[in-house]
Enzyme design. Structure first.
Site, PDB file in Angstrom:
ATOM      1  N   HIS A  73     -11.965  -4.605   0.695  1.00  0.00           N
ATOM      2  CA  HIS A  73     -10.740  -3.910   0.310  1.00  0.00           C
ATOM      3  C   HIS A  73     -10.987  -2.396   0.263  1.00  0.00           C
ATOM      4  CE1 HIS A  73      -7.192  -2.848  -2.099  1.00  0.00           C
ATOM      5  NE2 HIS A  73      -6.699  -4.015  -1.714  1.00  0.00           N
ATOM      6  N   PHE A 125       0.799  -1.231   0.000  1.00  0.00           N
ATOM      7  CA  PHE A 125       0.000   0.000   0.000  1.00  0.00           C
ATOM      8  C   PHE A 125       0.837   1.289   0.000  1.00  0.00           C
ATOM      9  CE2 PHE A 125      -3.012  -3.129   1.734  1.00  0.00           C
ATOM     10  CZ  PHE A 125      -4.108  -2.908   0.929  1.00  0.00           C
TER      11      PHE A 125
END
Length: 223
Positions: free
Chosen positions: A190, A80
């Site tokens: 998500h 990320f």
């Protein structure tokens, strides 16, 4: 060849049995060939960056991603996360928004480098550690998943009181590797724009994580 895997010493000790396996030899040979013949992300020095930033004994939280960013300049070896100066990707923006809502704080949306989290014990692990430029999931099924599943299993078996954040169906598929009697497993959709409104917003994971860490005698993460 696998005796000189350049990985953080604690992790090297924990994973040494796996480094001697045939499947890991096959994986390293495949990855070496790919770097020699194609544009691959991240830079070789950053393949195991998550391990260097967060040694085995320092892990408090595991945030599982799928594979590295595949555009130029984005991948840095942490799930990320992107380097300083790179536009913050949408999923990370949504993570920041959730953190703002949970804690009533203001995040800097111009910075997507999550190294400060990693240094606090947040293990930012992608299931697949390399990718061909501009070709998402191109190294899926080549052996990385076997390695990172082993990593998750070792954390579950040899540590106690960790928080595993499993976002999206792919990450949730790893739940069977984790002993939920010893660790906190948090599941949500998500944070990508496609699913963030189906339960990631409002999941309260960052706050629940810190509460659990403190209740178990640890220190919360400065998100």
């Amino acid at each position: 060849m696998n005796t000189d895997i350049k990985i953080e010493p604690e992790w090297k000790e924990v994973l040494k049995e796996y480094f001697g396996r045939k499947e890991f030899e096959s994986l390293t040979e495949f990855v070496r060939q790919e770097y020699q013949t194609k544009k691959i992300f991240p830079e070789p020095v950053n393949i195991f960056k998550a391990f260097w930033q967060t040694p085995f004994s320092k892990v408090k939280v595991v945030i599982l991603g799928q594979d590295p960013y595949h555009s130029e300049g984005q991948a840095q070896g942490l799930s990320f996360s992107v380097p300083v100066g790179v536009k913050v990707p949408p999923s990370l923006q949504n993570m920041y928004k959730e953190i703002e809502n949970e804690f009533g704080i203001k995040k800097d949306f111009s910075v997507g480098d999550l190294e400060p989290w990693a240094r606090q014990g947040v293990f930012l692990l992608n299931s697949v550690l390399t990718v061909v430029a501009n070709s998402p999931a191109s190294h899926k099924g080549k052996g990385w998943e076997l390695f990172t599943d082993y990593v998750i299993s070792k954390l579950s078996d040899q540590r106690e009181g960790l928080v595993f954040m499993l976002w999206g169906n792919f990450a949730k598929g790893k739940e069977g590797l984790i002993d939920s009697n010893k660790h906190l497993v948090l599941k949500a959709p998500h944070p990508s724009p496609f699913s963030v409104h189906t339960g990631f917003y409002g999941c309260n994971h960052f706050k629940l994580c810190n509460q659990y860490l403190v209740e178990n005698g640890g220190v919360g993460v400065e998100w």
